[in-house]
Design an enzyme around this catalytic site. Structure first.
Site, PDB file in Angstrom:
ATOM      1  N   GLY A  11      22.422  31.844 -87.378  1.00 36.05           N
ATOM      2  CA  GLY A  11      21.187  32.401 -87.942  1.00 36.05           C
ATOM      3  C   GLY A  11      21.425  33.814 -88.440  1.00 36.05           C
ATOM      4  N   ASP A 116      26.884  33.403 -80.455  1.00 38.45           N
ATOM      5  CA  ASP A 116      27.767  32.682 -79.530  1.00 38.45           C
ATOM      6  C   ASP A 116      28.389  31.439 -80.155  1.00 38.45           C
ATOM      7  OD1 ASP A 116      25.410  31.237 -79.448  1.00 38.45           O
ATOM      8  OD2 ASP A 116      25.702  30.629 -77.364  1.00 38.45           O
ATOM      9  N   GLY A 117      27.622  30.707 -80.970  1.00 36.41           N
ATOM     10  CA  GLY A 117      28.152  29.490 -81.604  1.00 36.41           C
ATOM     11  C   GLY A 117      29.300  29.820 -82.547  1.00 36.41           C
ATOM     12  N   THR A 138      23.314  38.892 -83.392  1.00 35.87           N
ATOM     13  CA  THR A 138      22.187  38.004 -83.105  1.00 35.87           C
ATOM     14  C   THR A 138      20.958  38.838 -82.764  1.00 35.87           C
ATOM     15  OG1 THR A 138      21.152  36.423 -81.590  1.00 35.87           O
ATOM     16  CG2 THR A 138      23.023  37.596 -80.702  1.00 35.87           C
ATOM     17  N   ILE A 139      19.821  38.401 -83.278  1.00 34.93           N
ATOM     18  CA  ILE A 139      18.583  39.110 -82.935  1.00 34.93           C
ATOM     19  C   ILE A 139      18.271  38.918 -81.458  1.00 34.93           C
ATOM     20  CG2 ILE A 139      17.603  38.895 -85.260  1.00 34.93           C
ATOM     21  CD1 ILE A 139      15.581  36.841 -83.932  1.00 34.93           C
ATOM     22  N   ASP A 140      18.856  37.875 -80.828  1.00 40.91           N
ATOM     23  CA  ASP A 140      18.503  37.539 -79.438  1.00 40.91           C
ATOM     24  C   ASP A 140      19.128  38.501 -78.417  1.00 40.91           C
ATOM     25  OD1 ASP A 140      17.318  35.321 -80.601  1.00 40.91           O
ATOM     26  OD2 ASP A 140      19.069  34.060 -80.277  1.00 40.91           O
ATOM     27  N   ARG A 175     -10.869  39.016 -77.279  1.00 38.44           N
ATOM     28  CA  ARG A 175     -10.041  37.801 -77.215  1.00 38.44           C
ATOM     29  C   ARG A 175      -8.730  38.025 -76.473  1.00 38.44           C
ATOM     30  NH1 ARG A 175     -10.589  35.794 -83.441  1.00 38.44           N
ATOM     31  NH2 ARG A 175     -12.263  34.304 -83.041  1.00 38.44           N
ATOM     32  N   HIS A 285      10.426  33.355 -87.880  1.00 42.62           N
ATOM     33  CA  HIS A 285      11.537  33.934 -88.634  1.00 42.62           C
ATOM     34  C   HIS A 285      11.222  35.289 -89.255  1.00 42.62           C
ATOM     35  CE1 HIS A 285      12.621  29.781 -88.036  1.00 42.62           C
ATOM     36  NE2 HIS A 285      13.867  30.156 -88.183  1.00 42.62           N
TER      37      HIS A 285
HETATM   38  O1  F6P Z   1      19.510  32.786 -82.547  1.00 39.71           O
HETATM   39  C1  F6P Z   1      18.600  33.354 -83.435  1.00 39.71           C
HETATM   40  C2  F6P Z   1      17.362  32.523 -83.535  1.00 39.71           C
HETATM   41  O2  F6P Z   1      16.481  33.170 -84.422  1.00 39.71           O
HETATM   42  C3  F6P Z   1      16.678  32.199 -82.204  1.00 39.71           C
HETATM   43  O3  F6P Z   1      15.928  33.273 -81.703  1.00 39.71           O
HETATM   44  C4  F6P Z   1      15.884  30.987 -82.589  1.00 39.71           C
HETATM   45  O4  F6P Z   1      15.638  30.142 -81.470  1.00 39.71           O
HETATM   46  C5  F6P Z   1      16.752  30.290 -83.568  1.00 39.71           C
HETATM   47  O5  F6P Z   1      17.659  31.256 -84.084  1.00 39.71           O
HETATM   48  C6  F6P Z   1      16.030  29.653 -84.724  1.00 39.71           C
HETATM   49  O6  F6P Z   1      16.965  29.007 -85.513  1.00 39.71           O
HETATM   50  P1  F6P Z   1      16.646  28.319 -86.899  1.00 39.71           P
HETATM   51  O7  F6P Z   1      16.939  29.326 -87.956  1.00 39.71           O
HETATM   52  O8  F6P Z   1      17.590  27.172 -86.936  1.00 39.71           O
HETATM   53  O9  F6P Z   1      15.206  27.912 -86.908  1.00 39.71           O
END
Ligand code: F6P
Length: 370
Positions: A11, A116-117, A138-140, A175, A285
Protein backbone atom coordinates in the site's frame (compact mmCIF):
# COMPACT_ATOMS: atom_id res chain seq x y z
CA UNK A 1 30.01 3.34 -11.28
CA UNK A 2 27.00 1.44 -9.96
CA UNK A 3 23.55 0.73 -11.36
CA UNK A 4 20.67 0.60 -8.85
CA UNK A 5 17.00 -0.23 -9.16
CA UNK A 6 14.28 1.02 -6.80
CA UNK A 7 10.83 -0.48 -6.32
CA UNK A 8 7.85 0.56 -4.20
CA UNK A 9 5.60 -2.29 -3.02
CA UNK A 10 2.45 -2.75 -0.95
CA UNK A 11 0.00 0.00 0.00
CA UNK A 12 1.29 3.48 -0.78
CA UNK A 13 2.31 5.85 2.01
CA UNK A 14 3.10 9.58 2.00
CA UNK A 15 6.89 9.92 1.84
CA UNK A 16 7.57 7.29 -0.87
CA UNK A 17 8.47 9.99 -3.38
CA UNK A 18 10.79 11.65 -0.86
CA UNK A 19 12.77 8.39 -0.62
CA UNK A 20 12.95 8.11 -4.42
CA UNK A 21 14.09 11.75 -4.63
CA UNK A 22 16.88 11.22 -2.11
CA UNK A 23 18.07 7.99 -3.77
CA UNK A 24 18.20 9.59 -7.22
CA UNK A 25 20.03 12.70 -5.96
CA UNK A 26 22.47 10.73 -3.78
CA UNK A 27 23.31 8.45 -6.72
CA UNK A 28 23.65 11.36 -9.14
CA UNK A 29 26.29 12.89 -6.88
CA UNK A 30 28.23 9.61 -6.98
CA UNK A 31 27.92 9.23 -10.73
CA UNK A 32 25.69 6.14 -10.37
CA UNK A 33 22.68 5.20 -12.50
CA UNK A 34 19.22 4.67 -10.99
CA UNK A 35 16.24 2.86 -12.48
CA UNK A 36 12.72 2.49 -11.15
CA UNK A 37 10.68 -0.69 -11.51
CA UNK A 38 7.04 0.21 -12.01
CA UNK A 39 4.32 -1.42 -9.89
CA UNK A 40 6.57 -3.41 -7.61
CA UNK A 41 8.51 -5.95 -9.67
CA UNK A 42 6.81 -5.00 -12.97
CA UNK A 43 10.03 -3.65 -14.49
CA UNK A 44 11.78 -7.01 -14.04
CA UNK A 45 9.11 -8.68 -16.16
CA UNK A 46 8.51 -6.07 -18.84
CA UNK A 47 11.32 -3.77 -19.95
CA UNK A 48 8.77 -1.02 -20.67
CA UNK A 49 8.14 -0.86 -16.93
CA UNK A 50 11.81 -0.32 -16.10
CA UNK A 51 12.44 3.43 -16.27
CA UNK A 52 15.67 5.33 -15.84
CA UNK A 53 15.38 8.06 -13.21
CA UNK A 54 17.30 11.28 -13.70
CA UNK A 55 17.38 14.43 -11.62
CA UNK A 56 14.73 16.08 -13.75
CA UNK A 57 12.37 13.08 -13.39
CA UNK A 58 12.19 13.63 -9.65
CA UNK A 59 12.05 17.41 -9.52
CA UNK A 60 9.84 18.54 -6.63
CA UNK A 61 8.43 15.05 -5.94
CA UNK A 62 9.61 14.95 -2.30
CA UNK A 63 6.50 16.87 -1.27
CA UNK A 64 4.02 14.76 -3.26
CA UNK A 65 1.95 11.88 -1.90
CA UNK A 66 1.75 8.46 -3.61
CA UNK A 67 4.63 7.04 -5.63
CA UNK A 68 5.76 8.02 -9.13
CA UNK A 69 6.59 4.33 -9.68
CA UNK A 70 3.16 2.92 -8.82
CA UNK A 71 2.68 0.14 -6.31
CA UNK A 72 0.81 -3.10 -5.84
CA UNK A 73 0.04 -5.44 -2.99
CA UNK A 74 -0.71 -8.33 -5.37
CA UNK A 75 2.70 -8.77 -6.93
CA UNK A 76 4.44 -11.42 -4.82
CA UNK A 77 6.88 -13.05 -7.31
CA UNK A 78 7.20 -16.10 -5.02
CA UNK A 79 3.46 -16.79 -5.30
CA UNK A 80 2.13 -15.13 -8.42
CA UNK A 81 -1.33 -16.15 -9.61
CA UNK A 82 -1.11 -17.02 -13.32
CA UNK A 83 -4.08 -17.96 -15.54
CA UNK A 84 -3.40 -20.87 -17.94
CA UNK A 85 -4.99 -21.48 -21.37
CA UNK A 86 -7.88 -23.39 -19.77
CA UNK A 87 -8.64 -20.34 -17.65
CA UNK A 88 -7.42 -22.01 -14.45
CA UNK A 89 -5.47 -19.99 -11.90
CA UNK A 90 -2.13 -21.40 -10.77
CA UNK A 91 0.23 -19.97 -8.20
CA UNK A 92 3.75 -19.80 -9.62
CA UNK A 93 7.15 -18.93 -8.22
CA UNK A 94 8.74 -16.57 -10.74
CA UNK A 95 11.53 -15.37 -8.45
CA UNK A 96 14.30 -17.05 -10.52
CA UNK A 97 13.15 -15.17 -13.59
CA UNK A 98 13.36 -11.89 -11.68
CA UNK A 99 16.86 -12.66 -10.42
CA UNK A 100 17.90 -13.58 -13.98
CA UNK A 101 16.57 -10.31 -15.34
CA UNK A 102 18.11 -8.32 -12.47
CA UNK A 103 21.52 -9.77 -13.43
CA UNK A 104 20.97 -9.42 -17.19
CA UNK A 105 20.13 -5.74 -16.76
CA UNK A 106 23.43 -5.31 -14.92
CA UNK A 107 22.09 -4.03 -11.60
CA UNK A 108 24.36 -3.92 -8.54
CA UNK A 109 21.64 -3.41 -5.95
CA UNK A 110 17.90 -3.32 -5.45
CA UNK A 111 16.49 -0.73 -3.03
CA UNK A 112 13.13 -2.17 -1.95
CA UNK A 113 10.80 0.33 -0.27
CA UNK A 114 7.98 -1.46 1.49
CA UNK A 115 6.11 -2.69 4.52
CA UNK A 116 6.30 -6.17 6.03
CA UNK A 117 4.99 -7.98 2.92
CA UNK A 118 7.34 -6.26 0.46
CA UNK A 119 10.31 -6.50 2.80
CA UNK A 120 9.63 -10.20 3.31
CA UNK A 121 9.84 -10.62 -0.46
CA UNK A 122 13.02 -8.49 -0.53
CA UNK A 123 14.49 -10.67 2.21
CA UNK A 124 13.76 -13.81 0.22
CA UNK A 125 15.48 -12.30 -2.82
CA UNK A 126 18.42 -11.39 -0.63
CA UNK A 127 18.61 -15.02 0.55
CA UNK A 128 18.73 -16.04 -3.13
CA UNK A 129 21.75 -13.82 -3.70
CA UNK A 130 20.27 -10.50 -4.86
CA UNK A 131 22.01 -7.52 -3.20
CA UNK A 132 19.08 -5.80 -1.48
CA UNK A 133 18.66 -2.80 0.82
CA UNK A 134 15.24 -2.32 2.46
CA UNK A 135 13.52 0.96 3.33
CA UNK A 136 10.65 0.84 5.87
CA UNK A 137 7.32 2.22 4.71
CA UNK A 138 3.82 1.96 6.11
CA UNK A 139 1.21 4.27 7.56
CA UNK A 140 0.55 1.53 10.16
CA UNK A 141 3.97 1.99 11.88
CA UNK A 142 3.93 -1.75 12.61
CA UNK A 143 7.32 -2.73 11.19
CA UNK A 144 9.76 -4.38 13.55
CA UNK A 145 13.28 -3.05 14.17
CA UNK A 146 12.60 0.61 13.41
CA UNK A 147 11.20 3.26 15.74
CA UNK A 148 9.20 4.77 12.90
CA UNK A 149 8.10 4.15 9.35
CA UNK A 150 7.37 7.07 7.08
CA UNK A 151 3.70 7.66 6.25
CA UNK A 152 2.58 7.18 9.84
CA UNK A 153 2.94 10.81 10.91
CA UNK A 154 0.88 11.98 7.91
CA UNK A 155 -1.85 9.40 8.55
CA UNK A 156 -2.04 10.47 12.20
CA UNK A 157 -2.23 14.15 11.19
CA UNK A 158 -5.08 13.40 8.78
CA UNK A 159 -6.97 11.37 11.38
CA UNK A 160 -6.43 14.03 14.06
CA UNK A 161 -7.71 16.76 11.77
CA UNK A 162 -10.81 14.67 11.06
CA UNK A 163 -11.41 14.21 14.81
CA UNK A 164 -11.03 17.96 15.39
CA UNK A 165 -13.73 18.57 12.79
CA UNK A 166 -16.06 15.97 14.26
CA UNK A 167 -16.11 17.59 17.70
CA UNK A 168 -18.25 20.55 16.65
CA UNK A 169 -20.87 18.51 14.82
CA UNK A 170 -20.98 15.86 17.56
CA UNK A 171 -21.45 18.59 20.16
CA UNK A 172 -24.13 20.44 18.17
CA UNK A 173 -26.24 17.27 17.96
CA UNK A 174 -25.36 15.68 21.32
CA UNK A 175 -24.16 12.68 19.36
CA UNK A 176 -21.65 9.92 19.69
CA UNK A 177 -19.34 9.76 16.68
CA UNK A 178 -17.45 6.51 16.13
CA UNK A 179 -14.46 6.86 13.82
CA UNK A 180 -12.77 3.79 12.33
CA UNK A 181 -9.12 4.31 11.42
CA UNK A 182 -6.57 2.10 9.65
CA UNK A 183 -3.58 0.32 11.17
CA UNK A 184 -4.19 -3.40 10.54
CA UNK A 185 -3.62 -5.35 13.75
CA UNK A 186 -1.72 -2.56 15.52
CA UNK A 187 -3.26 0.43 17.26
CA UNK A 188 -0.64 3.11 16.54
CA UNK A 189 -2.78 5.36 14.35
CA UNK A 190 -5.82 5.04 16.63
CA UNK A 191 -3.85 5.75 19.79
CA UNK A 192 -1.82 8.71 18.51
CA UNK A 193 -4.73 10.41 16.73
CA UNK A 194 -7.23 9.56 19.47
CA UNK A 195 -5.12 11.14 22.21
CA UNK A 196 -4.28 14.17 20.07
CA UNK A 197 -7.84 14.57 18.79
CA UNK A 198 -9.63 14.52 22.15
CA UNK A 199 -11.26 11.08 21.92
CA UNK A 200 -13.31 9.83 24.87
CA UNK A 201 -12.54 6.21 24.05
CA UNK A 202 -9.85 4.55 21.92
CA UNK A 203 -10.14 0.89 20.97
CA UNK A 204 -6.96 -0.79 19.75
CA UNK A 205 -6.17 -4.40 18.77
CA UNK A 206 -3.68 -4.71 21.64
CA UNK A 207 -6.53 -4.39 24.19
CA UNK A 208 -9.67 -6.45 23.40
CA UNK A 209 -12.61 -4.20 24.23
CA UNK A 210 -15.66 -4.55 26.39
CA UNK A 211 -18.70 -2.52 25.25
CA UNK A 212 -19.79 -2.08 28.84
CA UNK A 213 -16.65 -0.09 29.64
CA UNK A 214 -17.10 2.05 26.51
CA UNK A 215 -20.76 2.80 27.28
CA UNK A 216 -19.95 3.57 30.90
CA UNK A 217 -17.48 6.20 29.75
CA UNK A 218 -20.10 7.74 27.43
CA UNK A 219 -22.65 7.84 30.26
CA UNK A 220 -20.04 9.31 32.64
CA UNK A 221 -19.62 12.23 30.22
CA UNK A 222 -23.16 13.31 31.11
CA UNK A 223 -22.07 13.81 34.73
CA UNK A 224 -19.75 16.55 33.50
CA UNK A 225 -22.45 18.06 31.33
CA UNK A 226 -20.79 16.71 28.20
CA UNK A 227 -23.53 15.27 26.02
CA UNK A 228 -21.44 14.04 23.13
CA UNK A 229 -18.53 11.68 22.68
CA UNK A 230 -15.88 10.72 20.16
CA UNK A 231 -14.83 7.07 19.95
CA UNK A 232 -11.81 6.09 17.83
CA UNK A 233 -11.66 2.44 16.75
CA UNK A 234 -8.72 0.79 15.02
CA UNK A 235 -9.88 -1.38 12.10
CA UNK A 236 -8.21 -4.40 13.72
CA UNK A 237 -9.73 -3.87 17.19
CA UNK A 238 -11.31 -7.01 18.58
CA UNK A 239 -14.06 -7.65 21.09
CA UNK A 240 -13.26 -9.20 24.46
CA UNK A 241 -14.60 -12.47 22.98
CA UNK A 242 -11.90 -12.29 20.33
CA UNK A 243 -14.10 -11.32 17.38
CA UNK A 244 -12.16 -9.54 14.59
CA UNK A 245 -14.08 -7.73 11.84
CA UNK A 246 -12.94 -9.16 8.51
CA UNK A 247 -14.79 -8.21 5.30
CA UNK A 248 -12.44 -10.24 3.09
CA UNK A 249 -12.44 -13.87 1.96
CA UNK A 250 -9.14 -14.81 3.62
CA UNK A 251 -8.73 -16.39 7.03
CA UNK A 252 -7.16 -14.26 9.76
CA UNK A 253 -3.38 -14.30 9.62
CA UNK A 254 -3.42 -15.15 5.90
CA UNK A 255 -3.81 -13.26 2.64
CA UNK A 256 -7.25 -12.01 1.65
CA UNK A 257 -8.15 -10.44 4.99
CA UNK A 258 -9.84 -7.05 4.61
CA UNK A 259 -10.27 -5.49 8.02
CA UNK A 260 -13.26 -3.21 8.53
CA UNK A 261 -16.75 -2.92 9.94
CA UNK A 262 -15.83 -2.67 13.61
CA UNK A 263 -16.73 1.06 13.73
CA UNK A 264 -20.26 0.46 12.54
CA UNK A 265 -20.69 -2.46 14.93
CA UNK A 266 -19.46 -0.39 17.90
CA UNK A 267 -21.80 2.48 16.92
CA UNK A 268 -24.81 0.12 16.82
CA UNK A 269 -23.93 -1.30 20.23
CA UNK A 270 -23.62 2.20 21.71
CA UNK A 271 -26.97 3.20 20.21
CA UNK A 272 -28.66 0.09 21.64
CA UNK A 273 -27.06 0.28 25.06
CA UNK A 274 -27.13 4.04 25.76
CA UNK A 275 -29.94 5.31 23.56
CA UNK A 276 -27.59 8.05 22.37
CA UNK A 277 -27.88 9.26 18.81
CA UNK A 278 -24.79 7.66 17.24
CA UNK A 279 -23.08 7.84 13.86
CA UNK A 280 -20.04 6.04 12.47
CA UNK A 281 -17.59 6.86 9.74
CA UNK A 282 -14.61 5.13 8.20
CA UNK A 283 -11.62 7.35 7.37
CA UNK A 284 -10.21 4.67 5.06
CA UNK A 285 -7.73 5.55 2.33
CA UNK A 286 -7.89 9.28 3.10
CA UNK A 287 -5.22 8.36 5.64
CA UNK A 288 -2.88 7.19 2.88
CA UNK A 289 -3.34 10.26 0.69
CA UNK A 290 -1.98 13.77 0.45
CA UNK A 291 1.41 15.37 0.91
CA UNK A 292 3.73 13.97 3.55
CA UNK A 293 4.11 16.03 6.72
CA UNK A 294 7.49 17.65 7.35
CA UNK A 295 8.38 14.73 9.62
CA UNK A 296 7.60 12.12 6.93
CA UNK A 297 9.33 14.08 4.19
CA UNK A 298 12.44 14.42 6.25
CA UNK A 299 12.32 10.77 7.33
CA UNK A 300 11.84 9.64 3.72
CA UNK A 301 14.74 11.81 2.54
CA UNK A 302 16.95 10.54 5.39
CA UNK A 303 16.04 6.91 4.64
CA UNK A 304 16.76 7.36 0.92
CA UNK A 305 20.14 9.02 1.46
CA UNK A 306 21.11 6.46 4.13
CA UNK A 307 20.10 3.57 1.85
CA UNK A 308 22.55 4.81 -0.79
CA UNK A 309 25.29 5.13 1.84
CA UNK A 310 24.52 1.51 2.76
CA UNK A 311 24.95 0.47 -0.89
CA UNK A 312 28.37 2.12 -0.80
CA UNK A 313 29.23 0.19 2.37
CA UNK A 314 27.79 -3.00 0.80
CA UNK A 315 25.40 -3.50 3.73
CA UNK A 316 23.23 -5.78 1.62
CA UNK A 317 20.47 -7.83 3.23
CA UNK A 318 19.80 -4.93 5.63
CA UNK A 319 17.06 -2.37 6.08
CA UNK A 320 17.74 1.23 7.01
CA UNK A 321 16.02 1.92 10.33
CA UNK A 322 15.38 4.84 12.65
CA UNK A 323 17.02 3.82 15.91
CA UNK A 324 17.55 6.26 18.79
CA UNK A 325 16.82 9.07 16.37
CA UNK A 326 19.59 8.08 13.91
CA UNK A 327 19.85 6.06 10.72
CA UNK A 328 21.09 2.52 11.34
CA UNK A 329 21.28 -0.72 9.32
CA UNK A 330 19.36 -3.71 10.70
CA UNK A 331 19.45 -7.22 9.18
CA UNK A 332 16.28 -7.95 7.18
CA UNK A 333 15.72 -11.16 9.13
CA UNK A 334 15.09 -9.01 12.22
CA UNK A 335 12.38 -7.12 10.34
CA UNK A 336 10.30 -9.92 8.82
CA UNK A 337 8.01 -12.39 10.52
CA UNK A 338 6.57 -10.14 13.23
CA UNK A 339 4.65 -6.92 13.68
CA UNK A 340 5.35 -4.13 16.10
CA UNK A 341 2.48 -3.68 18.54
CA UNK A 342 1.74 -0.79 20.88
CA UNK A 343 3.45 -1.73 24.16
CA UNK A 344 0.99 -1.55 27.03
CA UNK A 345 3.65 0.04 29.23
CA UNK A 346 4.16 2.88 26.74
CA UNK A 347 3.78 6.38 28.13
CA UNK A 348 1.11 7.05 25.48
CA UNK A 349 -1.10 4.39 27.05
CA UNK A 350 -0.41 5.91 30.42
CA UNK A 351 -1.15 9.41 29.09
CA UNK A 352 -4.48 8.21 27.69
CA UNK A 353 -5.39 6.71 31.05
CA UNK A 354 -4.21 9.73 33.03
CA UNK A 355 -6.34 12.13 30.99
CA UNK A 356 -9.40 9.94 31.36
CA UNK A 357 -9.61 8.25 27.96
CA UNK A 358 -11.33 4.86 28.07
CA UNK A 359 -9.26 2.12 26.41
CA UNK A 360 -12.19 -0.26 26.18
CA UNK A 361 -11.72 -1.99 29.51
CA UNK A 362 -12.20 -1.24 33.15
CA UNK A 363 -8.64 -0.11 34.05
CA UNK A 364 -8.80 -2.05 37.33
CA UNK A 365 -9.27 -5.27 35.37
CA UNK A 366 -6.06 -4.93 33.42
CA UNK A 367 -2.64 -5.24 34.80
CA UNK A 368 -1.41 -1.98 33.28
CA UNK A 369 1.85 -0.69 34.64
CA UNK A 370 1.46 2.71 36.38
O1 F6P B 1 -1.02 -1.33 5.41
C1 F6P B 1 -1.58 -0.12 5.04
C2 F6P B 1 -3.07 -0.22 4.96
O2 F6P B 1 -3.57 1.05 4.61
C3 F6P B 1 -3.76 -0.77 6.21
O3 F6P B 1 -3.87 0.18 7.23
C4 F6P B 1 -5.06 -1.24 5.63
O4 F6P B 1 -5.62 -2.30 6.39
C5 F6P B 1 -4.68 -1.73 4.28
O5 F6P B 1 -3.45 -1.12 3.94
C6 F6P B 1 -5.68 -1.44 3.19
O6 F6P B 1 -5.21 -2.00 2.02
P1 F6P B 1 -5.89 -1.82 0.60
O7 F6P B 1 -5.20 -0.68 -0.06
O8 F6P B 1 -5.62 -3.11 -0.08
O9 F6P B 1 -7.35 -1.54 0.81
Amino acid sequence: MKKLVISTGGGDAPGLNAVIYAVVHSCYRRGWEVYGSRNGYGGFLDINDMVQLNIRDVEGIYSQGGTILGSTNKGNPFAKPVVNEAGEVHVMDISDKIIRNFNRMGFNCHIAIGGDGSLDIAHRFSQKGMPVIGVPKTIDNDLMATERTFGFDTAVATATEALDKLHSTAKSHNRVMVVEVMGRDSGWIALYSGISGGADAILIPEIPFDMEAVCEKISDNELYNKHYAIVVVAEGALTKDGHVFNKGMGELGREGVVLGGVGEWVANEIRKRTDKDTRSLVLGHLQRGGSPTTFDRLLGLRFGAAAVRMVEEEKFGHMVALLKGSMAPVPLDQVVGGRKKVPLDSDKILTARNIGICLGVDPDQLDFPE
